[in-house]
Enzyme design. Structure first.
Site, PDB file in Angstrom:
ATOM      1  N   ASP A  19      19.322  58.285  17.133  1.00 50.48           N
ATOM      2  CA  ASP A  19      19.290  59.000  15.866  1.00 50.48           C
ATOM      3  C   ASP A  19      18.617  58.075  14.852  1.00 50.48           C
ATOM      4  O   ASP A  19      18.657  56.849  14.993  1.00 50.48           O
ATOM      5  CB  ASP A  19      20.723  59.329  15.438  1.00 50.48           C
ATOM      6  CG  ASP A  19      20.814  59.831  14.021  1.00 50.48           C
ATOM      7  OD1 ASP A  19      20.244  60.898  13.730  1.00 50.48           O
ATOM      8  OD2 ASP A  19      21.428  59.127  13.197  1.00 50.48           O
ATOM      9  N   ALA A  20      18.017  58.651  13.808  1.00 50.20           N
ATOM     10  CA  ALA A  20      17.322  57.823  12.815  1.00 50.20           C
ATOM     11  C   ALA A  20      18.180  57.541  11.590  1.00 50.20           C
ATOM     12  O   ALA A  20      18.484  56.383  11.275  1.00 50.20           O
ATOM     13  CB  ALA A  20      16.017  58.496  12.393  1.00 50.20           C
ATOM     14  N   TYR A  21      18.609  58.605  10.904  1.00 49.50           N
ATOM     15  CA  TYR A  21      19.241  58.450   9.594  1.00 49.50           C
ATOM     16  C   TYR A  21      20.712  58.070   9.728  1.00 49.50           C
ATOM     17  O   TYR A  21      21.517  58.828  10.247  1.00 49.50           O
ATOM     18  CB  TYR A  21      19.071  59.743   8.791  1.00 49.50           C
ATOM     19  CG  TYR A  21      17.618  59.991   8.459  1.00 49.50           C
ATOM     20  CD1 TYR A  21      16.984  59.279   7.448  1.00 49.50           C
ATOM     21  CD2 TYR A  21      16.858  60.893   9.202  1.00 49.50           C
ATOM     22  CE1 TYR A  21      15.645  59.474   7.163  1.00 49.50           C
ATOM     23  CE2 TYR A  21      15.513  61.093   8.919  1.00 49.50           C
ATOM     24  CZ  TYR A  21      14.917  60.375   7.896  1.00 49.50           C
ATOM     25  OH  TYR A  21      13.583  60.556   7.625  1.00 49.50           O
TER      26      TYR A  21
ATOM     27  N   ARG B 101      24.564  62.895   1.099  1.00 47.12           N
ATOM     28  CA  ARG B 101      24.569  62.928   2.563  1.00 47.12           C
ATOM     29  C   ARG B 101      25.430  64.073   3.089  1.00 47.12           C
ATOM     30  O   ARG B 101      25.034  64.789   4.017  1.00 47.12           O
ATOM     31  CB  ARG B 101      25.090  61.590   3.087  1.00 47.12           C
ATOM     32  CG  ARG B 101      25.238  61.518   4.604  1.00 47.12           C
ATOM     33  CD  ARG B 101      23.932  61.736   5.330  1.00 47.12           C
ATOM     34  NE  ARG B 101      24.049  61.374   6.737  1.00 47.12           N
ATOM     35  CZ  ARG B 101      23.101  61.583   7.636  1.00 47.12           C
ATOM     36  NH1 ARG B 101      21.953  62.163   7.277  1.00 47.12           N
ATOM     37  NH2 ARG B 101      23.263  61.217   8.896  1.00 47.12           N
TER      38      ARG B 101
ATOM     39  N   SER C 140      15.548  63.038  15.916  1.00 40.20           N
ATOM     40  CA  SER C 140      16.102  63.135  14.575  1.00 40.20           C
ATOM     41  C   SER C 140      15.998  64.546  14.019  1.00 40.20           C
ATOM     42  O   SER C 140      15.063  65.289  14.329  1.00 40.20           O
ATOM     43  CB  SER C 140      15.340  62.175  13.648  1.00 40.20           C
ATOM     44  OG  SER C 140      15.729  62.341  12.304  1.00 40.20           O
ATOM     45  N   ASN C 141      16.961  64.875  13.150  1.00 39.12           N
ATOM     46  CA  ASN C 141      16.852  66.099  12.357  1.00 39.12           C
ATOM     47  C   ASN C 141      15.680  66.035  11.382  1.00 39.12           C
ATOM     48  O   ASN C 141      15.202  67.063  10.913  1.00 39.12           O
ATOM     49  CB  ASN C 141      18.138  66.329  11.553  1.00 39.12           C
ATOM     50  CG  ASN C 141      19.250  66.944  12.374  1.00 39.12           C
ATOM     51  OD1 ASN C 141      19.022  67.508  13.440  1.00 39.12           O
ATOM     52  ND2 ASN C 141      20.473  66.831  11.877  1.00 39.12           N
TER      53      ASN C 141
END
Length: 225
Positions: free
Chosen positions: A16-18, A47, A123-124
């Site tokens: 995942d990125a964030y 967030r 990622s989203n």
């Protein structure tokens, strides 16, 4: 190099990125002095709303780019924190395009690749925001693939979103270690059939019984320990 479990049974590590590679709170922290005492709660609300919108749209069978949701979430966060100067909106969004990577991330990605594992992001985030963030953080050359959920038209934790990783990498799902700091994302990855590793940086309580991570680490370099 002898790899610890579950890396010893993997061909690829997908991140995942964030919140996992990129510090989602660094955007607000850059402007904390101007924001004032509500900086931390503003960042948390931003967030929370960003993720909430992704889940609601997915359940409704609808989709919008994650950057659009990021903008909408900030607008609501600012409305919920009227003491914060709305004139900071543009600066906060610009900062979100270039979030800081956690300090151990570059060396960990390099070590995984030296060990013969492929590295990727799922990622989203939409393609444009991911490209900008990874370029700013100096991570783009350390990844074999950067996958946005855009082609699936839905967000994680939909299986259609997770499908993108084995399809693009040509690796069976059970040979992919999936790493996320988001416990809900770990639950989705476990249900899908990845080997999920939870990066629990802030000692959050466990959730989602029956959809457990195969390992819990405090920071990304714990993968190699």
């Amino acid at each position: 190099m002898t790899l610890p479990a579950p890396l010893d049974r993997a061909d690829a590590v997908v991140f995942d990125a964030y919140g996992t590679l990129l510090d989602i709170h660094s955007a607000v922290q850059r402007h904390a002095a101007a924001i004032g005492p509500e900086a931390q709660t503003l960042s948390g609300t931003w967030r929370q709303k960003q993720l909430e919108y992704s889940w609601v749209l997915s359940l409704c069978g609808r989709y919008a780019p994650f950057w659009t949701l990021t903008e909408r979430a900030l607008d609501v966060a600012l409305a919920l924190h009227p003491g914060v100067d709305r004139g900071l909106r543009a600066d906060l969004l610009e900062a979100y395009r270039s979030l800081d990577a956690y300090p151990e991330v570059p060396a960990t990605l390099d070590a995984l690749r030296r060990a013969g594992l492929r590295t990727a992001i799922l990622s989203n985030g939409d393609g444009a925001m991911l490209d900008a963030a990874l370029r700013a953080a100096g991570l783009e050359s350390r990844l074999d693939a950067v996958l946005s959920v855009d082609p699936a038209g839905t967000f994680k934790t939909s299986p259609r979103a997770y499908d993108l990783a084995p399809e693009r990498l040509g690796v069976a799902r059970e040979r992919i270690v999936f790493v996320s700091s988001n416990r809900w994302d770990i639950a989705g990855a476990a249900a899908y059939g990845f080997a999920p590793v939870w990066v629990n940086r802030t000692d959050q309580p466990d959730e989602y019984p029956g959809l457990a991570p195969v390992r819990v680490i405090r920071a990304l370099d714990g993968l190699l320990a």
